[in-house]
Design a protein around this motif. Structure first.
Motif: not given
Ligand SMILES: [Zn+2]
Length: 274
Positions: A218-225
């Motif tokens: 998730a830390y690689q793929r998701l945006d900060v929101a």
């Protein structure tokens, strides 16, 4: 400094001559006092990268630049070329990020992120991606995003910029896709996750849970929101924190000094709550 890692290809350009007087955006990474009234600052700038500059007479009450030349702010700094250090001649504050300073944990996290940037860069090589990353992280801390999530997001993207993106999809040894029903080990010296079919290094490592593996992805793929909105068990956050910190330490070849302070603050905060 660490050896010839790919960051030199990603972030560095051949040195360009800097004019005698110039103005740049900058964030203070660290500072120390010199002599009676001077202060030496390590700045990160987008175009010139990391540089040391001296602010003369800044600790005198009459100094014109004293109050503005602070960390945790985006500054516009005018400098004149000097023999050892460039000399700060004028400072104005672009973004003060005042909320960031309200909590000790977010301020300590900001120091930690600055220290990581400092250690990732050599002086006077352009560093736009790292500058943008640090700037964004400070905006997020200022906006109230949980400091540990900002730190994990930053570590993961810093590693990416350093050219050592952790492998979390395939086994680092046999290259097989990792499957949800498998067992995993986190092996930073090999660059990421090892499947249970591969022997890996001789000293055995604790396994990585599927939940922590998912969070690393998730830390690689998701945006900060999306990251800010995730509901995550505390134990999984701690496991992911340990994994990313270990990887970052490995990539930068040492511990960050500011981590001890950050951990102390968080430890105290937990005691006060209980
Ligand atoms: Zn394998």
């Amino acid at each position: 400094m660490f050896g010839p890692t790919p960051i030199h290809r990603r972030c560095y350009r051949p040195e360009m001559p800097v004019p005698r007087r110039y103005t740049t955006d900058a964030i203070v990474l660290s500072r120390f006092d010199l002599g009676e009234a001077d202060r030496v600052l390590t700045l990160i700038t987008p175009g010139i990268g990391k540089l040391k500059a001296i602010a003369k007479g800044i600790r005198k009450p009459t100094s014109r630049i004293g109050g503005s030349l602070e960390p945790f702010a985006e500054l516009q700094v005018a400098l004149a070329r000097g023999r050892t250090f460039d000399v700060v001649t004028q400072v104005s504050v672009g973004h003060a990020w005042l909320n960031l300073r309200d909590s000790l944990e977010s301020a300590a996290t900001a120091w930690y992120l600055a220290e990581l940037a400092d250690r990732s860069l050599e002086e006077r090589h352009a560093a736009e991606p790292l500058y943008a990353l640090l700037r964004r992280a400070y905006e997020l801390l200022d906006a109230g995003m949980a400091p540990d999530r900002v730190a994990r997001w930053y570590e993961m993207h810093l590693l990416d910029e350093l050219g050592v993106r952790p492998e979390v999809d395939r086994c680092v040894e046999c290259d097989r896709m990792l499957e949800a029903d498998g067992r995993f080990r986190w092996v930073p010296p090999l660059g990421g996750v090892l499947c249970d079919r591969c022997p890996g290094p001789p000293h055995d490592r604790a396994g990585l849970s599927l939940e922590a593996l998912k969070l690393l992805k998730a830390y690689q793929r998701l945006d900060v929101a999306a990251l800010a909105a995730l509901r995550i068990q505390g134990s999984v956050e701690r496991e992911t924190e340990a994994a990313l910190r270990e990887f970052t330490r490995q990539a930068l070849e040492r511990d960050a000094k500011s981590l001890a302070f950050l951990d102390e603050i968080r430890h105290t905060a937990v005691q006060e709550l209980s």
